[in-house]
Write an enzyme that holds these catalytic residues in place. Structure first.
Site: not given
Length: 538
Positions: A76, A289-290, A342, A432, A538
């Site tokens: 140590r 997607k996104h 993708e 939402n 979000h």
């Protein structure tokens, strides 16, 4: 109080005469030490590092010779000594510093090579409390920080990948190291110790169940430099935190071009979603997607699930990300490659599936070795101007919730299955969020609207479009169920869903107008279930 600088200019080149090596990761150590010996650099080392160098037949001086003090306390205490830190921190062109070095027989150290105790590895491996604490390096970070601060005279290497570059620079500069490189290595060293300390502090917070510690830090290692960020004018990099949770960060890319910033973000969203589905119970496919699902479904096979998911929104699925909760097989692969995709991410892929995907050379195929455990605790981080928002991961899953039927009519067995399915999906749709589902497949998704009633209407409109593409006389929302990520603040959002054909609804409840919404459901004869848990995203 700030310490004033003496304004002594740093030399451009510093001759390399003495190096101190103390490494946990011994990758490339012997070859690097040999290269230093070949240019007459004196090697000073500690413990196991010194042993490895000596066993290779290279001359090495133990650090205890430098300090005049043995290693103690199980190693140590070995480098925490003025003879070491004086040699690292001295401003050599300062007369007072030079005099102190002479008076105390402190020899300058020109290069420090240190990589730290494997704290992160021991922590991730599930080591017990004492083992994890024992792998908190003290002397290593102290030497790294001292060397990096005094980069005017000292070079510091924390990454074995830099060994070849360092040797090239020494040779190119006739045994010296340029200031530009010393600065760059110093910056990298401080980044390394910052990430190391962040891992330690976050481990302590978790181990001691401190939800909001006074100070928060997060660190990561650069995995790749992105071509650009969300948009071409933004630069970006992908950093790994070391969390061993199966996903895009731990996946192996079997083929295809480099993942983009948006690819990584969307692929993470897709795989987190399919992680909600037990692969033993069902096959599940999500098309993203996104960062929003445009189709999700369960099925007896991956092919069946993919076809159902694609039918929800075949237009949006073009150029999307496909995530699967089981090993990608040939039948599913043949369907997926029929349209431009993708990325495909799955726990694994059969040889036949890999060969099919290989026909699309730009299509990325990622395998993870497992699924993310949806109920595992963890943190999510979001930057805001001047700060960070840190919260626990949304690990609430519908199977563990107490579901309460609040209407006169009970859901049928089929509706129950679809309600749970829809609420799983709503958790992963931007708020939402409204999700229509029928026969364990999404048939309409409304995402990211400022009004819940707008999300309901958009989801229904998408279902109409999908029905038209499929040549159906009516949309699949007729006879479907509907899920909302948060409560209906008014009855209008629910009524819109009923008008679209929903026969049952699932939502958190908790609105001041719950009674009004329940009454509307009863008046229209639908079943409604409260979950008591909201899934804002979000």
């Amino acid at each position: 109080m700030a310490v004033a600088s003496k304004k002594i200019p740093a030399p451009d080149l510093v001759p390399l005469r003495r190096a101190l090596l103390s490494v946990s990761d011994k990758t490339g150590l012997v070859d690097f030490a040999r290269a230093l010996c070949n240019i007459d650099v004196e090697l000073v080392s500690t413990g196991g590092t010194a042993k490895s160098i000596a066993e290779a037949g290279l001359a090495v001086r133990d650090v205890s010779e430098l300090t005049g003090f043995p290693e103690i306390m199980d190693g140590r205490v070995k480098t925490l000594h003025p003879s070491v830190h004086g040699g690292l921190l001295a401003i050599r062109d300062d007369a007072e510093h030079a005099a102190a070095m002479t008076e105390h027989n402190i020899q300058p150290i020109d290069l420090v090579v240190v990589n730290l105790y494997p704290f992160e590895e021991v922590m991730r491996s599930g080591g017990d409390y004492a083992s994890v604490v024992e792998n908190i390096d003290i002397g290593g970070p102290a030497m790294v920080r001292a060397s990096a601060k005094n980069h005017a005279y000292v070079a510091v290497v924390t990454d074995p990948a830099d060994y070849p570059r360092l040797i090239e620079a020494i040779k190119a500069n006739n045994g010296s190291l340029p200031l530009s490189l010393r600065k760059e290595l110093a910056a990298k060293a401080f980044s390394r110790t910052a990430a190391y300390d962040a891992a330690i502090s976050n481990w302590f917070a978790e181990a001691l169940e401190i939800d909001q510690p006074k100070w928060r830090a997060f660190g990561g290692r650069l995995e790749s430099v992105m071509r650009y960020g969300e948009n071409p004018h933004q630069n970006a990099g992908f950093y790994l935190t070391g969390e061993q949770r199966p996903g895009v960060a731990t996946a192996r890319q079997l083929q295809g071009k480099q993942l983009s910033y948006n690819n990584i973000n969307d692929t993470d969203a897709a795989f987190e979603l399919v992680g909600e589905f037990d692969p033993v119970r069902t096959a599940a496919v999500a098309i993203i997607k996104h960062a929003n699902p445009c189709g999700v479904a369960e099925g007896g096979t991956l092919k069946a699930a993919y076809e159902k998911a694609l039918a929800c929104d075949p237009v949006s699925a073009f150029g999307g990300i496909v995530a699967l909760n089981r090993i990608l097989d040939a039948l599913a692969a043949e369907e997926i490659v029929k349209i431009f995709t993708e990325v495909i991410i799955a726990p694994d892929a059969t040889e036949e599936a890999r060969a099919i995907v290989a026909s699309k050379k730009n299509l990325r195929l990622l395998v993870t070795g497992g699924l993310p455990d949806a109920d595992r605790a963890g943190l999510t981080v979001k930057s805001v101007a001047g700060g960070l928002l840190v919260q626990s991961r949304d690990n609430a899953i519908v199977d563990n919730l107490e579901l309460n039927v609040v209407t006169k009519r009970q859901p049928t067995q089929r509706e129950w299955e679809d309600l749970k399915f829809a609420f799983r999906i709503a958790k992963h749709v931007k708020s939402n969020a409204i999700v229509y589902a029928r026969d364990l497949a999404t048939v309409g998704i409304g995402a990211g609207q400022m009004s819940r009633v707008d999300s309901s209407r958009i989801a229904a409109r998408k279902a109409l479009d999908a029905a038209e593409v499929a040549g159906l006389k009516e949309p699949l929302t007729v006879g479907s169920v509907v899920a909302s990520d948060a409560f209906f603040p008014f009855a209008d959002g629910l009524l819109s869903a009923i008008d679209a054909g929903a026969t049952a609804a699932i939502q958190p409840g908790g609105s001041m107008r719950d009674d009004e919404v329940i009454a509307a459901a009863d008046e229209r004869g639908i079943a409604m279930v409260f979950t008591g848990v909201r899934h804002f995203r979000h």
